[in-house]
Design a protein around this motif. Structure first.
Motif, PDB file in Angstrom:
ATOM      1  N   SER A   1     -33.720   3.774 -29.380  1.00 37.57           N
ATOM      2  CA  SER A   1     -34.069   3.113 -28.128  1.00 37.57           C
ATOM      3  C   SER A   1     -35.407   3.606 -27.589  1.00 37.57           C
ATOM      4  O   SER A   1     -35.703   4.799 -27.615  1.00 37.57           O
ATOM      5  CB  SER A   1     -32.974   3.362 -27.084  1.00 37.57           C
ATOM      6  OG  SER A   1     -33.365   2.861 -25.825  1.00 37.57           O
TER       7      SER A   1
ATOM      8  N   TYR B   1     -36.301   2.295 -24.411  1.00 34.07           N
ATOM      9  CA  TYR B   1     -36.082   1.553 -23.170  1.00 34.07           C
ATOM     10  C   TYR B   1     -37.027   2.023 -22.061  1.00 34.07           C
ATOM     11  O   TYR B   1     -37.733   1.206 -21.441  1.00 34.07           O
ATOM     12  CB  TYR B   1     -34.628   1.720 -22.742  1.00 34.07           C
ATOM     13  CG  TYR B   1     -34.251   0.987 -21.479  1.00 34.07           C
ATOM     14  CD1 TYR B   1     -33.993  -0.377 -21.492  1.00 34.07           C
ATOM     15  CD2 TYR B   1     -34.141   1.663 -20.264  1.00 34.07           C
ATOM     16  CE1 TYR B   1     -33.640  -1.053 -20.343  1.00 34.07           C
ATOM     17  CE2 TYR B   1     -33.788   1.000 -19.104  1.00 34.07           C
ATOM     18  CZ  TYR B   1     -33.540  -0.356 -19.144  1.00 34.07           C
ATOM     19  OH  TYR B   1     -33.196  -1.014 -17.991  1.00 34.07           O
ATOM     20  N   ILE B   2     -37.069   3.319 -21.794  1.00 33.36           N
ATOM     21  CA  ILE B   2     -37.890   3.839 -20.705  1.00 33.36           C
ATOM     22  C   ILE B   2     -39.370   3.581 -20.982  1.00 33.36           C
ATOM     23  O   ILE B   2     -40.128   3.215 -20.077  1.00 33.36           O
ATOM     24  CB  ILE B   2     -37.636   5.355 -20.518  1.00 33.36           C
ATOM     25  CG1 ILE B   2     -36.178   5.602 -20.120  1.00 33.36           C
ATOM     26  CG2 ILE B   2     -38.575   5.918 -19.456  1.00 33.36           C
ATOM     27  CD1 ILE B   2     -35.766   4.938 -18.828  1.00 33.36           C
TER      28      ILE B   2
ATOM     29  N   CYS C   1     -40.688   1.141 -22.610  1.00 33.31           N
ATOM     30  CA  CYS C   1     -40.964  -0.279 -22.331  1.00 33.31           C
ATOM     31  C   CYS C   1     -41.166  -0.508 -20.843  1.00 33.31           C
ATOM     32  O   CYS C   1     -42.144  -1.152 -20.421  1.00 33.31           O
ATOM     33  CB  CYS C   1     -39.818  -1.146 -22.840  1.00 33.31           C
ATOM     34  SG  CYS C   1     -39.687  -1.280 -24.634  1.00 33.31           S
TER      35      CYS C   1
ATOM     36  N   TYR D   1     -43.781  -0.763 -28.387  1.00 31.93           N
ATOM     37  CA  TYR D   1     -42.500  -0.295 -27.875  1.00 31.93           C
ATOM     38  C   TYR D   1     -41.469  -1.414 -27.811  1.00 31.93           C
ATOM     39  O   TYR D   1     -40.287  -1.216 -28.135  1.00 31.93           O
ATOM     40  CB  TYR D   1     -42.674   0.308 -26.479  1.00 31.93           C
ATOM     41  CG  TYR D   1     -43.267   1.694 -26.474  1.00 31.93           C
ATOM     42  CD1 TYR D   1     -42.726   2.713 -27.251  1.00 31.93           C
ATOM     43  CD2 TYR D   1     -44.377   1.993 -25.674  1.00 31.93           C
ATOM     44  CE1 TYR D   1     -43.276   3.984 -27.247  1.00 31.93           C
ATOM     45  CE2 TYR D   1     -44.924   3.263 -25.655  1.00 31.93           C
ATOM     46  CZ  TYR D   1     -44.374   4.259 -26.449  1.00 31.93           C
ATOM     47  OH  TYR D   1     -44.918   5.512 -26.438  1.00 31.93           O
TER      48      TYR D   1
ATOM     49  N   HIS E   1     -37.970  -1.368 -29.790  1.00 35.01           N
ATOM     50  CA  HIS E   1     -36.712  -1.404 -29.039  1.00 35.01           C
ATOM     51  C   HIS E   1     -35.859  -2.595 -29.466  1.00 35.01           C
ATOM     52  O   HIS E   1     -34.628  -2.486 -29.548  1.00 35.01           O
ATOM     53  CB  HIS E   1     -37.007  -1.466 -27.547  1.00 35.01           C
ATOM     54  CG  HIS E   1     -35.791  -1.292 -26.686  1.00 35.01           C
ATOM     55  ND1 HIS E   1     -35.029  -0.146 -26.679  1.00 35.01           N
ATOM     56  CD2 HIS E   1     -35.183  -2.144 -25.811  1.00 35.01           C
ATOM     57  CE1 HIS E   1     -34.020  -0.278 -25.835  1.00 35.01           C
ATOM     58  NE2 HIS E   1     -34.090  -1.489 -25.306  1.00 35.01           N
TER      59      HIS E   1
ATOM     60  N   HIS F   1     -33.991  -1.833 -32.463  1.00 34.32           N
ATOM     61  CA  HIS F   1     -32.843  -0.985 -32.125  1.00 34.32           C
ATOM     62  C   HIS F   1     -31.682  -1.826 -31.598  1.00 34.32           C
ATOM     63  O   HIS F   1     -30.511  -1.548 -31.908  1.00 34.32           O
ATOM     64  CB  HIS F   1     -33.271   0.051 -31.078  1.00 34.32           C
ATOM     65  CG  HIS F   1     -32.140   0.735 -30.382  1.00 34.32           C
ATOM     66  ND1 HIS F   1     -31.312   1.646 -31.013  1.00 34.32           N
ATOM     67  CD2 HIS F   1     -31.674   0.637 -29.103  1.00 34.32           C
ATOM     68  CE1 HIS F   1     -30.409   2.089 -30.159  1.00 34.32           C
ATOM     69  NE2 HIS F   1     -30.608   1.493 -29.005  1.00 34.32           N
TER      70      HIS F   1
ATOM     71  N   TRP G   1     -30.265  -0.375 -23.055  1.00 33.58           N
ATOM     72  CA  TRP G   1     -30.725   0.661 -23.980  1.00 33.58           C
ATOM     73  C   TRP G   1     -29.760   0.892 -25.141  1.00 33.58           C
ATOM     74  O   TRP G   1     -30.043   1.657 -26.043  1.00 33.58           O
ATOM     75  CB  TRP G   1     -30.928   1.979 -23.231  1.00 33.58           C
ATOM     76  CG  TRP G   1     -29.703   2.420 -22.484  1.00 33.58           C
ATOM     77  CD1 TRP G   1     -28.671   3.173 -22.948  1.00 33.58           C
ATOM     78  CD2 TRP G   1     -29.382   2.113 -21.137  1.00 33.58           C
ATOM     79  NE1 TRP G   1     -27.712   3.362 -21.985  1.00 33.58           N
ATOM     80  CE2 TRP G   1     -28.137   2.720 -20.844  1.00 33.58           C
ATOM     81  CE3 TRP G   1     -30.025   1.396 -20.116  1.00 33.58           C
ATOM     82  CZ2 TRP G   1     -27.520   2.620 -19.606  1.00 33.58           C
ATOM     83  CZ3 TRP G   1     -29.403   1.306 -18.891  1.00 33.58           C
ATOM     84  CH2 TRP G   1     -28.179   1.908 -18.644  1.00 33.58           C
ATOM     85  N   LYS G   2     -28.606   0.216 -25.126  1.00 31.50           N
ATOM     86  CA  LYS G   2     -27.621   0.421 -26.179  1.00 31.50           C
ATOM     87  C   LYS G   2     -27.943  -0.448 -27.385  1.00 31.50           C
ATOM     88  O   LYS G   2     -28.223  -1.633 -27.248  1.00 31.50           O
ATOM     89  CB  LYS G   2     -26.218   0.085 -25.672  1.00 31.50           C
ATOM     90  CG  LYS G   2     -25.694   1.061 -24.620  1.00 31.50           C
ATOM     91  CD  LYS G   2     -24.283   0.715 -24.221  1.00 31.50           C
ATOM     92  CE  LYS G   2     -23.744   1.718 -23.201  1.00 31.50           C
ATOM     93  NZ  LYS G   2     -22.361   1.410 -22.794  1.00 31.50           N
TER      94      LYS G   2
END
Length: 472
Positions: free
Chosen positions: A279, A281-282, A284, A328, A332, A335, A444-445
């Motif tokens: 991930s 996530y942050i 992004c 990113y 992601h 992922h 984020w999963k």
């Protein structure tokens, strides 16, 4: 180009990636040749369309090749290199064309591209391996004939999607928005969804894939951010010409720092951070926020008196966060999606990214044109300068005209361009914030962490991926 991208991904799995990239380069060379010979605007546009079809083949395949040939540790770096190559080409092309066209004519700008395209196409063919990693895989179904695979392509879906995009963009790019065209384009979109979900044997864009929250929101977020990004690429040179008084050949140079930042951002993210699967996530969310902030900064300093150095730095930072964000976002998405669907979701993301240029130029151009027109009309009227309709039309199509004006006319024209450019960048910043919120909705999963209630959608996606695997 954008609408054909998913079709290009499918064709590359029928004919092999290296054969399809070589054919795409040849098609682009043909389109450039038609453009160079064009005796009329209609032929010129046909040539550009052919070039776009060829470019779609390259855009759809290069990321797939990275996923197949590069390790997860080096994947981010190679994606950054691809993005860098694209943006360096855009920068050099603008500068070289700006220098060549006034002295040698516009046709030579297209002529010189033909040997470059052919050399690149056949060079890639020689450099790539002849077989894919999955060749001879024991779980892979027997290969169908090429004719059988071509018959299964969803051509109707492709036509409906292209028609929707063209009509929708035309409606929004005009000086006056045409509601009828928007309604018709939305009907075409509804027909596209119907064909994809009910009738297509192998959908152009599998609807089951778009049911994935992560995939759909990643694509929409990328579309929004890159549409805002194109406002910088299209209108910072306009600002340099109309507001700063630069010559057209010099104005193209303002793209160098922002494209250098774009290349550097993608490379740095890939080299130092995206060295694993997982991930992002942050990362992004942070890059989307900084992108919106850079557009807001540009809107504030797009004035005649602002520092040129500060403006160049702001464009560089805008490019830097854009390049990092694209890297990113793709990492992601990989992922979020099952590995079996990577070969589907990557061309899909590329398609939405490609759409952004059309949406950004059409919608952003509409915002700019309407703001410029109203500001010029109001400015001339307030200063008692009547019967300036012809001048307004000229100014809207030629920013260099501002440099030939004097006195109050020039003041009104410069002010009109400042207001229009600032309005465009403010709209871009707002769109970037919305895109950031959309990206935040991806979660984020990864697919392996999906809760039980989402398992059904995942299984549907994998079945859709199985059809793509069979077509390969």
């Amino acid at each position: 180009m954008s609408s054909v991208t998913p079709l290009g991904g499918r064709l590359s799995r029928i004919f092999s990636p290296r054969a399809y990239i070589t054919a795409s380069a040849c098609i682009s060379a043909l389109g450039v040749l038609v453009t160079a010979f064009a005796p009329t605007l209609a032929v010129f546009l046909i040539g550009r369309g052919i070039t776009g079809v060829g470019a779609a083949g390259v855009l759809s395949v290069v990321i797939i090749l990275v996923l197949e040939l590069a390790s997860e540790k080096r994947r981010g770096l190679f994606i950054g290199l691809i993005n860098s190559g694209m943006t360096i080409g855009v920068s050099l092309g603008a500068v070289i064309a700006g220098a060549m066209a006034p002295k040698l004519g516009w046709r030579i700008v297209f002529w010189v591209q033909v040997p470059i395209l052919l050399l690149a196409g056949f060079g890639v063919f020689a450099a790539l391996p002849s077989a894919r990693k999955d060749a001879g895989h024991p779980d892979k179904p027997p290969r169908q004939s090429i004719a059988g695979q071509l018959r299964r392509i969803d051509y109707l879906g492709a036509v409906l999607l292209v028609s929707f995009v063209v009509l929708f963009l035309y409606a929004l790019s005009a000086h006056v928005i045409h509601p009828l065209y928007i309604v018709v384009s939305l009907i075409l979109l509804a027909l596209f969804v119907l064909v994809e979900s009910k009738y297509a044997t192998e959908p152009f864009i599998p609807v089951t894939v778009l049911k994935s929250r992560g995939t759909l929101l990643s694509c929409l977020a990328t579309l929004g951010m890159m549409a805002a990004r194109w406002s910088v690429l299209f209108y910072t040179p306009v600002y340099a010409i109309a507001v700063r008084g630069w010559k057209p050949a010099e104005a193209g140079l303002i793209l160098l720092p922002t494209n250098a930042g774009f290349a550097l951002g993608g490379l740095l993210a890939g080299l130092f951070h995206i060295r694993r699967a997982g991930s992002f996530y942050i990362s992004c969310i942070v890059t989307f926020a900084f992108f919106a902030a850079s557009l807001s900064l540009l809107s504030q300093i797009s004035t005649p008196s602002s520092s040129a150095t500060a403006y160049v730095i702001a464009t560089f930072l805008n490019g830097l966060v854009t390049g990092a964000s694209l890297n990113y976002t793709l990492a992601h998405l990989l992922h979020l999606a099952p590995k079996s669907l990577h070969i589907i979701v990557t061309p899909l993301l590329a398609m939405f990214r490609g759409f952004a240029g059309s949406f950004g130029s059409a919608i952003g151009g509409g915002i700019f044109a309407r703001s410029l027109k109203s500001t010029l009309e109001r400015g001339f009227a307030e200063n008692g300068l009547l019967n300036r309709d012809s001048l307004i039309r000229t100014l809207m199509g030629s920013p260099v005209t501002v440099q030939g004006l004097m006195g109050v006319e020039k003041e009104v024209a410069v002010h009109g361009y400042v207001v229009a450019i600032r309005a465009l960048f403010v709209a871009g910043a707002m769109l970037a914030l919305v895109a950031g919120v959309v990206q935040a909705g991806t979660g984020w999963k990864g697919h392996e962490d999906l809760p039980e209630e989402e398992e059904r959608v995942r299984r549907e996606e994998e079945r859709a991926g199985g059809a793509e695997w069979e077509a390969a």
